[in-house]
Design a protein around this motif. Structure first.
Motif, PDB file in Angstrom:
ATOM      1  N   ILE A 129       0.981  -1.455   0.079  1.00 25.78           N
ATOM      2  CA  ILE A 129       0.102   0.227   0.172  1.00 25.78           C
ATOM      3  C   ILE A 129       0.947   1.379   0.088  1.00 25.78           C
ATOM      4  CG2 ILE A 129      -1.775   1.293   1.197  1.00 25.78           C
ATOM      5  CD1 ILE A 129      -2.789  -1.386   2.464  1.00 25.78           C
ATOM      6  N   ASP A 130       0.519   2.099  -1.044  1.00 27.29           N
ATOM      7  CA  ASP A 130       1.321   3.295  -1.102  1.00 27.29           C
ATOM      8  C   ASP A 130       0.639   4.375  -0.121  1.00 27.29           C
ATOM      9  OD1 ASP A 130       2.593   5.642  -1.608  1.00 27.29           O
ATOM     10  OD2 ASP A 130       2.354   5.456  -3.622  1.00 27.29           O
ATOM     11  N   TYR A 131       1.013   4.701   1.101  1.00 27.94           N
ATOM     12  CA  TYR A 131       0.051   5.532   1.821  1.00 27.94           C
ATOM     13  C   TYR A 131       0.285   7.036   1.571  1.00 27.94           C
ATOM     14  CZ  TYR A 131       4.441   5.046   4.293  1.00 27.94           C
ATOM     15  OH  TYR A 131       5.969   5.106   4.454  1.00 27.94           O
ATOM     16  N   GLN A 132       1.247   7.403   0.837  1.00 29.55           N
ATOM     17  CA  GLN A 132       1.173   8.740   0.271  1.00 29.55           C
ATOM     18  C   GLN A 132       1.283   9.666   1.125  1.00 29.55           C
ATOM     19  OE1 GLN A 132      -1.310   9.104  -3.643  1.00 29.55           O
ATOM     20  NE2 GLN A 132      -2.886   8.119  -2.274  1.00 29.55           N
ATOM     21  N   GLY A 133       1.962   9.634   2.297  1.00 28.07           N
ATOM     22  CA  GLY A 133       2.166  10.497   3.623  1.00 28.07           C
ATOM     23  C   GLY A 133       0.968  11.020   3.942  1.00 28.07           C
ATOM     24  N   LEU A 134      -0.297  10.307   3.975  1.00 23.64           N
ATOM     25  CA  LEU A 134      -1.578  10.563   4.337  1.00 23.64           C
ATOM     26  C   LEU A 134      -1.730  10.241   5.842  1.00 23.64           C
ATOM     27  CD1 LEU A 134      -3.745   9.748   1.385  1.00 23.64           C
ATOM     28  CD2 LEU A 134      -2.767  11.929   2.102  1.00 23.64           C
ATOM     29  N   VAL A 135      -0.768   9.162   6.203  1.00 27.12           N
ATOM     30  CA  VAL A 135      -0.757   8.649   7.688  1.00 27.12           C
ATOM     31  C   VAL A 135       0.347   8.799   8.236  1.00 27.12           C
ATOM     32  CG1 VAL A 135      -1.665   7.012   8.916  1.00 27.12           C
ATOM     33  CG2 VAL A 135      -2.588   7.077   6.963  1.00 27.12           C
ATOM     34  N   GLU A 136       0.256   9.417   9.606  1.00 28.13           N
ATOM     35  CA  GLU A 136       1.742   9.507  10.347  1.00 28.13           C
ATOM     36  C   GLU A 136       2.523   8.216  10.358  1.00 28.13           C
ATOM     37  OE1 GLU A 136       0.927  11.107  14.040  1.00 28.13           O
ATOM     38  OE2 GLU A 136       0.202  13.032  13.309  1.00 28.13           O
ATOM     39  N   THR A 168       0.853  -0.743  13.367  1.00 29.67           N
ATOM     40  CA  THR A 168       0.007  -2.103  12.940  1.00 29.67           C
ATOM     41  C   THR A 168       0.997  -3.325  12.667  1.00 29.67           C
ATOM     42  OG1 THR A 168       1.050  -1.301  10.622  1.00 29.67           O
ATOM     43  CG2 THR A 168      -1.085  -0.248  11.211  1.00 29.67           C
ATOM     44  N   GLY A 169       2.409  -3.133  12.941  1.00 24.85           N
ATOM     45  CA  GLY A 169       3.204  -4.186  12.841  1.00 24.85           C
ATOM     46  C   GLY A 169       3.623  -4.650  11.274  1.00 24.85           C
ATOM     47  N   TYR A 170       2.979  -3.812  10.229  1.00 23.98           N
ATOM     48  CA  TYR A 170       3.392  -4.288   8.959  1.00 23.98           C
ATOM     49  C   TYR A 170       4.142  -3.274   7.942  1.00 23.98           C
ATOM     50  CZ  TYR A 170      -0.535  -7.515  10.245  1.00 23.98           C
ATOM     51  OH  TYR A 170      -0.987  -8.585  10.583  1.00 23.98           O
ATOM     52  N   LEU A 171       4.717  -2.306   8.802  1.00 27.25           N
ATOM     53  CA  LEU A 171       5.699  -1.323   8.290  1.00 27.25           C
ATOM     54  C   LEU A 171       7.079  -2.093   8.339  1.00 27.25           C
ATOM     55  CD1 LEU A 171       5.391   1.556   6.944  1.00 27.25           C
ATOM     56  CD2 LEU A 171       6.302   2.507   9.116  1.00 27.25           C
ATOM     57  N   ASN A 172       7.865  -2.061   7.272  1.00 24.43           N
ATOM     58  CA  ASN A 172       8.969  -2.533   7.095  1.00 24.43           C
ATOM     59  C   ASN A 172      10.371  -1.615   7.512  1.00 24.43           C
ATOM     60  OD1 ASN A 172       9.437  -1.727   4.696  1.00 24.43           O
ATOM     61  ND2 ASN A 172       9.285  -3.377   3.599  1.00 24.43           N
ATOM     62  N   LYS A 173      11.339  -2.059   7.190  1.00 30.53           N
ATOM     63  CA  LYS A 173      12.441  -1.330   7.522  1.00 30.53           C
ATOM     64  C   LYS A 173      12.705  -0.324   6.334  1.00 30.53           C
ATOM     65  CE  LYS A 173      15.261  -4.647  10.071  1.00 30.53           C
ATOM     66  NZ  LYS A 173      16.383  -5.563  10.318  1.00 30.53           N
ATOM     67  N   ASN A 174      12.174  -0.571   5.235  1.00 33.23           N
ATOM     68  CA  ASN A 174      12.121   0.560   4.251  1.00 33.23           C
ATOM     69  C   ASN A 174      10.914   1.318   4.193  1.00 33.23           C
ATOM     70  OD1 ASN A 174      14.667  -0.718   3.122  1.00 33.23           O
ATOM     71  ND2 ASN A 174      13.482  -2.131   2.218  1.00 33.23           N
ATOM     72  N   GLN A 175      10.093   1.244   5.194  1.00 32.13           N
ATOM     73  CA  GLN A 175       9.060   2.197   5.395  1.00 32.13           C
ATOM     74  C   GLN A 175       8.084   2.004   4.349  1.00 32.13           C
ATOM     75  OE1 GLN A 175       9.058   4.454   8.118  1.00 32.13           O
ATOM     76  NE2 GLN A 175      10.787   3.211   8.216  1.00 32.13           N
ATOM     77  N   GLU A 176       8.093   0.543   4.047  1.00 37.09           N
ATOM     78  CA  GLU A 176       6.836  -0.144   2.804  1.00 37.09           C
ATOM     79  C   GLU A 176       5.726  -0.422   3.772  1.00 37.09           C
ATOM     80  OE1 GLU A 176       9.317  -1.173  -0.846  1.00 37.09           O
ATOM     81  OE2 GLU A 176       9.281  -2.495   0.696  1.00 37.09           O
ATOM     82  N   LEU A 177       4.463  -0.274   3.526  1.00 37.74           N
ATOM     83  CA  LEU A 177       3.432  -0.813   4.436  1.00 37.74           C
ATOM     84  C   LEU A 177       2.926  -2.042   3.547  1.00 37.74           C
ATOM     85  CD1 LEU A 177       1.359  -0.783   6.675  1.00 37.74           C
ATOM     86  CD2 LEU A 177      -0.104   0.755   5.185  1.00 37.74           C
TER      87      LEU A 177
END
Length: 562
Positions: free
Chosen positions: A102-109, A116-125
């Motif tokens: 999911i590309d969150y486009q900077g909409l969520v902090e 959520t526990g699903y954001l990896n080290k590369n800041q990918e959701l």
């Protein structure tokens, strides 16, 4: 009469026939292959229904379960009627997708996404398909708590990334951000408004965050004059947000006193001592408190102590504290201490203050001595207090206290001016082992630093609120530390018994003494309608002295709340 009875019997017959002739409808769901059928069966669905509408609703629910499991390209090929009571749903599941990027486009902090526990080290959701719905709900709740309670999340532009992964864009619908437009107190309408703004830090115009508000209002239970009845509630209208808080006023005035008696070592006569301690809290609905203490003990010592605390003066973040203390020892001297402090409440548990303390002592002896003489002193003082309450426990409402004070200034007697420093600490903690057993530990101490010392300026200790087994304020020292311990056992919610094991160390440079002191005994407490009744039996000894029953002390006290 007979016709009515026949009609009733006929109606009952029709009901029984309809009950027995009513048919249930049955559903069977299958896939294009045996493997797909096993997948559908693993998702679970209800196979029997009373009517077709319930059956059709279950088919829609099954479709959502299939999509949530990752088969977003599925198709319902057919919902066919096999016979009068059976229906067959044919599905084609096609490809199962395991994750969606999911590309969150900077909409969520980022902090919200990390939870959520699903954001990896590369800041990918990257969310598993089975967790997409619950994860979006959690993110949406966090956004709502930041002031957008009606925001919603959707995933758009979903494309295929590879054979079992998808990619999509996160979109957030952002209605008008909500702020608190009105505060309404229910139950205790005269609750001090300054405590809302300064203590709870809740005010109109601030961003609405329900979880944060619940956390703040929980601090009401740390007040001794008010409790929260239930969680706050919110009324949303088209253009306003009204917050309702449910508070009750509790009895917070206390009257405390004790009676002590023991045998005088010199006269072998029974002597009595005691004190009265009156605390008046929030009687004017400003959160103010007034304490009046009068104490008279067997050493012909008298103490008068008056304290006034006015928090959030003129609705400002600061309060004031005044203290007047008069101590008289027989016909030796009288000492008057006055303190004025400005307080700042950091939060519901922490308080800092700064102020000035002045002391004037008058020698009452006809024959002047070097140890006791007139003097005056002025000090600048700093104080820090941390309090953690456990109001659910009526016997022990405070679990942890840490109170430390430091002061420095000048003391004058005769033609001599000297720099002095003074440090005081009082802290205790209750270690709750379980519902019945607990351990209480307290440490208190005082350290007066000076080039020279006068007897009438030395701190005093000993007695029921210090090292037990010794007479009230019978010990003086420029340095002392007292450790009080109790093992407590609750017989029920209103009765407890406890041990008494106390130890102390002191240094008195006026008399060139130092030593260790000990106190041992037992006691009990009883919570009655009149208040908390306490009984202590303790015996004291010095480092090189044996225990003597004739030195034992019995202390009785009653604390009444009104």
């Amino acid at each position: 009469m007979t016709i009515k009875r026949c009609g009733f019997i006929f109606l009952l017959f029709l009901l029984c026939v309809s009950e027995f002739t009513a048919q249930n409808l049955y559903l069977k769901a299958i896939g294009e292959t045996d493997q797909e059928t096993k997948v559908i069966d693993s998702l679970g669905y209800t196979p029997s229904f009373n009517n077709y509408a319930a059956l059709a609703s279950e088919v829609e629910l099954l479709k959502r379960k299939i999509s949530a499991a990752g088969f977003i390209e599925y198709k319902l090929l057919d919902l066919a009627k096999e016979n009068d009571s059976s229906y067959l749903a044919n599905f084609s599941l096609k490809t199962k997708y395991r994750n969606i990027h999911i590309d969150y486009q900077g909409l969520v902090e980022i902090d919200i996404l990390k939870r959520t526990g699903y954001l990896n080290k590369n800041q990918e959701l990257i969310i598993p398909m089975s967790q997409v719905e619950t994860t979006l709900e959690a993110i949406n709740t966090a956004i709502a708590n930041q002031g957008n309670p009606f925001s919603s999340l959707i995933i758009t532009n979903i494309t295929k990334l590879n054979d079992n992964e998808l990619r999509g864009l996160l979109s957030v619908s952002e209605p008008k951000s909500r702020t608190i437009d009105k505060l309404i107190i229910k139950g205790y309408e005269k609750f001090p408004q300054s405590f809302l703004r300064r203590y709870l830090k809740i005010k109109t115009g601030q961003s609405f965050n329900l979880e944060e508000i619940k956390s703040k209002t929980a601090d009401l239970n740390d007040l001794i004059f008010a409790n929260q009845i239930k969680d706050p509630e919110v009324l949303f209208t088209q253009d306003s947000t009204i917050l309702y808080m449910y508070v009750e006023k509790v009895r917070s005035n206390t009257f405390d006193g004790f009676l002590g008696f023991g045998t005088n070592e010199t006269t072998n006569k029974l002597e009595f001592d005691g004190y009265l301690d009156l605390n008046l809290t929030n009687n004017l609905n400003y959160g103010e408190s007034l304490r009046l203490l009068y104490k008279s003990d067997e050493n012909d010592q008298q103490t008068f102590d008056l304290k006034l605390d006015a928090p959030y003066l003129f609705k400002s973040p600061v309060g004031v504290n005044f203290n007047l203390n008069i101590f008289k020892r027989d016909s030796s001297f009288v000492t008057v201490s006055q303190t004025a402090k400005i307080n700042y409440q950091i939060n519901s548990r922490q308080l800092v203050s700064a102020g000035i303390s002045t002391v004037n002592s008058t020698d009452l002896l006809d024959i002047p001595t070097a140890a006791i003489t007139d003097f005056s002193s002025n000090q600048f003082i700093l104080n820090y207090v941390y309090t953690k309450r456990q109001n659910y426990d009526l016997l022990f409402p405070i679990n942890f206290l840490f109170d430390i004070t430091g002061g420095t200034g000048n003391r004058s007697f005769g033609d001599i001016d000297e720099q002095q420093s003074n440090f005081f600490i009082n802290t205790y903690k209750i270690f709750n082992l379980n519902d019945r057993n607990s351990i209480y530990g307290r440490f208190s101490g005082n350290y007066l630093i000076s080039d020279n010392y006068l007897e009438n300026e030395l701190p005093r200790f000993g007695g029921i609120n210090s090292i037990r087994g010794f007479e009230e304020n019978s010990l003086i020292a420029n340095l002392f530390g007292v450790l009080n311990t109790e093992y407590r056992y609750k017989l029920n919610n209103s009765i407890y018994v406890h041990s008494v094991i106390d130890a102390a160390y002191f240094e008195n440079q006026v008399s060139d003494q130092k030593g260790k002191l000990f106190g041992f005994g037992f006691g009990f407490g009883l919570l009655t309608k009149a208040g908390l009744f306490r009984f202590n039996y303790t015996s004291a000894k010095t480092e090189n002295q044996k225990f003597r029953l004739s030195d034992s002390k019995i202390h009785i006290s009653l604390t009444t709340r009104f």
